[in-house]
Design a protein around this motif. Structure first.
Motif, PDB file in Angstrom:
ATOM      1  N   ASP A  84    -136.367-111.465  15.077  1.00 47.43           N
ATOM      2  CA  ASP A  84    -137.739-111.340  14.605  1.00 47.43           C
ATOM      3  C   ASP A  84    -137.878-112.058  13.260  1.00 47.43           C
ATOM      4  O   ASP A  84    -136.949-112.056  12.445  1.00 47.43           O
ATOM      5  N   GLU A  85    -139.042-112.671  13.017  1.00 46.02           N
ATOM      6  CA  GLU A  85    -139.286-113.369  11.748  1.00 46.02           C
ATOM      7  C   GLU A  85    -139.123-112.434  10.550  1.00 46.02           C
ATOM      8  O   GLU A  85    -138.643-112.845   9.491  1.00 46.02           O
ATOM      9  N   THR A  86    -139.526-111.163  10.706  1.00 44.51           N
ATOM     10  CA  THR A  86    -139.385-110.179   9.620  1.00 44.51           C
ATOM     11  C   THR A  86    -137.913-109.995   9.262  1.00 44.51           C
ATOM     12  O   THR A  86    -137.552-109.931   8.093  1.00 44.51           O
ATOM     13  N   TRP A  87    -137.055-109.909  10.284  1.00 47.39           N
ATOM     14  CA  TRP A  87    -135.618-109.749  10.071  1.00 47.39           C
ATOM     15  C   TRP A  87    -135.039-110.971   9.361  1.00 47.39           C
ATOM     16  O   TRP A  87    -134.244-110.862   8.427  1.00 47.39           O
ATOM     17  N   THR A 132    -135.628-110.946   5.651  1.00 46.77           N
ATOM     18  CA  THR A 132    -135.039-109.835   4.907  1.00 46.77           C
ATOM     19  C   THR A 132    -133.749-110.264   4.204  1.00 46.77           C
ATOM     20  O   THR A 132    -132.895-110.918   4.811  1.00 46.77           O
ATOM     21  N   ARG A 175    -130.334-109.263   5.900  1.00 45.36           N
ATOM     22  CA  ARG A 175    -130.165-109.614   7.316  1.00 45.36           C
ATOM     23  C   ARG A 175    -128.702-109.961   7.610  1.00 45.36           C
ATOM     24  O   ARG A 175    -127.944-110.310   6.717  1.00 45.36           O
ATOM     25  N   LEU A 224    -137.369-101.433  10.859  1.00 49.94           N
ATOM     26  CA  LEU A 224    -137.390-102.872  10.646  1.00 49.94           C
ATOM     27  C   LEU A 224    -137.064-103.586  11.955  1.00 49.94           C
ATOM     28  O   LEU A 224    -136.001-103.368  12.536  1.00 49.94           O
TER      29      LEU A 224
END
Length: 74
Positions: free
Chosen positions: A38-41, A44, A47, A17
């Protein structure tokens, strides 16, 4: 004198991730580092801030201690 910049991608190994990117910059005698999540993090549910100085935002952040000219004591 030209600026020098290096970047490192940060990820959690077990899930691959992406967490963010750590950027180191040097221009003459001035050196600093900054981090961006990161946008993904950020999307989540689990996070967390990797440092209390680094708020969960999607732009480059410079730790408050570095902004004040103070380095944290290890």
């Amino acid at each position: 004198m030209s600026a020098k910049q290096q970047a490192v991608r940060v990820a959690i190994v077990q899930s691959a991730l992406p967490v963010g990117e750590l950027v180191y910059s040097k221009e003459g005698r001035r050196e600093f580092s900054a981090f961006s999540y990161d946008e993904t993090w950020l999307a989540t549910a689990n996070r967390f801030e990797i440092s209390p100085d680094l708020a969960l935002i999607a732009r480059l952040s410079i730790p408050q201690s570095a902004q004040q000219g103070k380095l944290p004591v290890p």
